[in-house]
Scaffold this active site. Structure first.
Site, mmCIF file in Angstrom:
data_model
loop_
_atom_site.group_PDB
_atom_site.id
_atom_site.type_symbol
_atom_site.label_atom_id
_atom_site.label_comp_id
_atom_site.label_asym_id
_atom_site.label_seq_id
_atom_site.Cartn_x
_atom_site.Cartn_y
_atom_site.Cartn_z
ATOM 1 N N GLN A 501 -0.178 3.258 -1.258
ATOM 2 C CA GLN A 501 1.035 2.489 -0.348
ATOM 3 C C GLN A 501 0.302 1.509 0.333
ATOM 4 O O GLN A 501 0.962 0.390 0.402
ATOM 5 C CB GLN A 501 1.619 3.855 0.493
ATOM 6 C CG GLN A 501 2.701 3.117 1.215
ATOM 7 C CD GLN A 501 3.940 2.482 0.260
ATOM 8 O OE1 GLN A 501 4.218 3.012 -0.966
ATOM 9 N NE2 GLN A 501 4.607 1.893 0.632
ATOM 10 N N GLU A 502 -0.992 1.762 0.846
ATOM 11 C CA GLU A 502 -1.476 0.535 1.743
ATOM 12 C C GLU A 502 -1.733 -0.664 0.992
ATOM 13 O O GLU A 502 -1.523 -1.832 1.150
ATOM 14 C CB GLU A 502 -2.818 1.140 2.259
ATOM 15 C CG GLU A 502 -2.599 1.955 3.593
ATOM 16 C CD GLU A 502 -2.218 1.131 4.653
ATOM 17 O OE1 GLU A 502 -2.171 -0.029 4.618
ATOM 18 O OE2 GLU A 502 -1.780 1.611 5.782
ATOM 19 N N SER A 503 -2.349 -0.467 -0.227
ATOM 20 C CA SER A 503 -3.058 -1.737 -1.120
ATOM 21 C C SER A 503 -2.916 -1.535 -2.492
ATOM 22 O O SER A 503 -3.097 -2.454 -3.060
ATOM 23 C CB SER A 503 -4.660 -1.759 -0.759
ATOM 24 O OG SER A 503 -5.116 -0.553 -1.388
ATOM 25 N N TYR A 608 7.147 3.747 4.654
ATOM 26 C CA TYR A 608 5.706 3.944 4.396
ATOM 27 C C TYR A 608 5.396 5.364 4.319
ATOM 28 O O TYR A 608 4.806 5.841 3.659
ATOM 29 C CB TYR A 608 4.775 3.031 5.456
ATOM 30 C CG TYR A 608 3.393 3.380 5.479
ATOM 31 C CD1 TYR A 608 2.490 2.545 4.795
ATOM 32 C CD2 TYR A 608 2.840 4.386 6.289
ATOM 33 C CE1 TYR A 608 1.277 3.082 4.698
ATOM 34 C CE2 TYR A 608 1.495 4.571 6.351
ATOM 35 C CZ TYR A 608 0.636 3.969 5.481
ATOM 36 O OH TYR A 608 -0.716 4.295 5.461
#
Length: 651
Positions: A501-503, A608
């Site tokens: 999810q972050e990158s 998120y």
């Protein structure tokens, strides 16, 4: 022109194996492309022309031609624009140029050409829509088009040129009233668009305009306006400014605003204004998790609430355990909103709470096959385990080669390699928009082979019936993630779910806020974690290096997990900070994990957290061959403790 297309096709075919440029790294041609791109953005036509000479028959020819035309579009002959469309049909850049060209044609009121190009433009674009309305009025005399153009007046932002022209036309025809102006200003004030609100107020006659100093105070010092209320508000402008002040004050002080409204303010306002303000106060209070949010919502007419207010009324009811309000409020939502997976799930829960098991099951079944957060929860409510599909579609070598031959995909990956990721991503999405499942998975495998993980995930995520979860949930840097999961005693599936999810596993990813690398580590966090773990002084220039980034990111995960006690809260903290994650708990009672997630005030963090926790379910199945319950992962969130800090050194 035909020979040029053939050369471009041959060039695209040459990129089938690992892209030559990827293996070879930057070369002279790369530098020419990047310099041409910089010259385009700077509007330097001379430098651009010098670089473009070195790029004949380049894979990115459509983009280079677009940059050349876009720099001087208003002065470009119509024939040159049409030649571009002929030269680069069915490409993303042709669609972009057509949108730009439509705005130029609309500005010129060249309606015959505008109408022809509009028929070929599939995008939803506010300014193009405004020009299309003006065309309908000018060419066909469609009075209905003018009458139905009220939508432009309620856009919650500064209007682009074409829409400003439409508004001017509405004003000239006296189709916009003083009430319309103030309605727009309220919408803009509620969203913090103060400059746009002032632009809208400029449409009022001087006699109907507010006092400028009072308006400035309403925006910057709303409490002052509300504390100095006059004995009467007979003049509409003064009354409206007071309402604006209440809107602004309620954003940070809903309880104080409610007290003022219940006291001196309500008798000075119309019934409609009072009703409107109770809706705003309820909304702002719900976002602050205020215990009286539902009480204030109850003072507003339910049918007067907008979509955001309805959503937060449901969330306030979830936190209060008021399932009858959850059900009644979802019933008031527009159909398109009501059928979203989130509200479908919570409606099913409300039916179950009322003992209507048959109806509840029917609603769960609507979304249980989906692989998102609420699809997984619905499946669990029906007693099904959440795991990866047993049937896996593996694209053949021929299918992958076919994907590699697609010029749009090749251009996309080339732009990403050169650092033009935004343009490359848009080209990719345009190219796969009509792909079937087999083509999507072939494209995903092609991107995976090039190490472009985010595009691989994006394509695999879009499949409908045939799936490959190994492509949808990839495992790059597996050894490093496994090593640091053991080092910090963390759930590897949770780490992978967070990084996805972050990158999307982009090692050089950077956010606008300064977060960097696979785990999007902020510079301050990097220094803090390094100091706490006894690491040598961190060189922030190396933070994007995979091992360093994973070391720091997992170290931070361990710290916030120790501090907050659950992966759900720690996920919220990783995105928004530990102090906020604690603050979003209930004051006096435990919250179901799904309710905590749904009532996170920040839309970005709310989305998120749901995705991180859902990702972990599938990564657990892929890496540990273990079925895990999303509900069990979410757990229960304990109430806030009075002794806990308000701020945090990890922020």
């Amino acid at each position: 022109m035909i020979l040029k297309r053939l050369r471009n096709l041959l060039l695209a075919l040459a990129t089938v194996a690992p892209l030559v440029a990827v293996a070879a790294g930057r070369d002279v041609t790369d530098d020419a492309v990047l310099t041409a791109y910089d010259a385009y953005r700077a509007g330097d036509a001379i430098k651009f022309a010098r670089m473009a000479k070195k790029l004949d028959d380049h894979l990115l020819d459509p983009w280079i031609d677009y940059w050349r035309i876009a720099m001087r579009l208003e002065d470009t002959p119509d024939a040159d624009v049409r030649a571009f469309f002929d030269e680069h049909p069915n490409t993303y850049v042709a669609e972009v140029l057509r949108g730009d060209w439509l705005k130029v044609l609309g500005k010129r009121a060249a309606w015959a050409d505008f109408e022809r190009e509009l028929a070929l433009y599939p995008r939803e674009d506010l300014e193009v829509r405004c020009y299309a309305t003006l065309m309908a009025i000018d060419v066909r005399g469609e009075e209905l088009a003018m009458k139905d153009a009220d939508w432009v007046w309620l856009e919650p932002a500064e209007l682009p040129d074409g829409c400003a022209r439409l508004v001017e036309r509405q004003l000239d025809d006296e189709r916009i009233t003083v009430t319309d102006v103030w309605r727009r200003v309220r919408v803009l004030f509620a969203r913090g668009q103060i400059t746009a609100a002032k632009t809208a107020l400029g449409y009022l006659d001087k006699a109907d305009s507010p006092d400028e100093r009072m308006l400035a105070d309403a925006a910057r010092q709303p409490k002052r306006v509300l504390e100095r209320l006059p004995k009467s508000l007979d003049k509409r402008a003064a009354r409206e400014v007071v309402v604006l002040a209440a809107i602004r004050y309620a954003r940070n002080e809903p309880q104080a605003t409610a007290k003022i409204l219940e006291g001196r303010l309500a008798p000075l306002l119309t019934e409609a204004d009072v009703n409107y303000l109770w809706g705003r106060i309820g909304y702002e209070a719900a976002r602050e998790h205020h215990a009286d949010a539902l009480k204030w919502y109850a003072k507003a007419a339910p049918k007067s609430l907008d979509e955001d207010q309805l959503a937060w009324k449901v969330r306030a009811a979830l936190r209060a355990g008021r399932w009858e309000i959850v059900r009644d409020t979802i019933d008031l939502m527009p159909a398109s909103m009501r059928y979203e997976s989130s509200w479908t799930y919570w409606y099913a829960r409300a039916l179950a709470a009322a003992g209507e098991d048959t109806g509840s099951r029917a609603y769960y079944l609507r979304i249980a096959g989906q692989t998102d957060f609420y699809g997984l929860l619905a499946a669990e409510e029906l007693g099904y385990a959440s795991t990866v599909p047993e049937s896996v579609y593996v694209p053949t070598d021929d299918e992958v080669r076919a994907a590699a031959k697609a010029p749009g995909l090749a251009r996309s990956l080339e732009m990403i390699r050169l650092g033009m990721r935004t343009e490359g991503v848009k080209e990719w999405l345009f190219s796969v928009r009509y792909f079937d499942d087999a083509q999507l998975l072939a494209a995903a495998e092609f991107a995976r082979q090039q190490g472009i993980w985010d595009r691989s995930i994006s394509a695999a995520d879009r499949t409908v019936r045939q799936h490959n979860f190994a492509l949808r949930y990839p495992l790059p840097y597996r050894e490093l993630f496994s090593e640091y999961a053991r080092t910090y005693e963390l759930d590897e599936a949770w780490i992978l779910g967070l990084v996805r999810q972050e990158s999307r596993f982009i090692t050089d990813a950077r956010s606008n806020a300064g977060a960097a690398g696979l785990m999007q580590v902020m510079p301050r966090t990097a220094r803090f974690v390094a100091q706490r773990n006894g690491m040598r002084r961190i060189d922030l220039r190396t933070v994007t290096e995979a091992k360093t980034n994973i070391t720091l990111g997992t170290g931070y995960m361990r710290m916030i997990l120790d501090q907050l006690g659950s992966p759900l809260l720690a996920s919220a903290a990783y995105n928004a900070g530990p102090a906020r994650a604690r603050r979003w708990r209930d004051e006096s009672r435990s919250l179901e994990g799904a309710i905590y997630a749904e009532t996170i005030p920040f839309p970005e963090t709310r989305d998120y957290v749901k995705k991180v926790m859902a990702n972990a379910v599938f990564y657990s199945a892929l890496t540990q061959q273990r079925v895990t319950s999303l509900k069990a992962r979410l757990g229960s969130v304990p109430p806030r403790g009075n002794a806990e800090p308000v701020e945090d050194e990890l922020e």
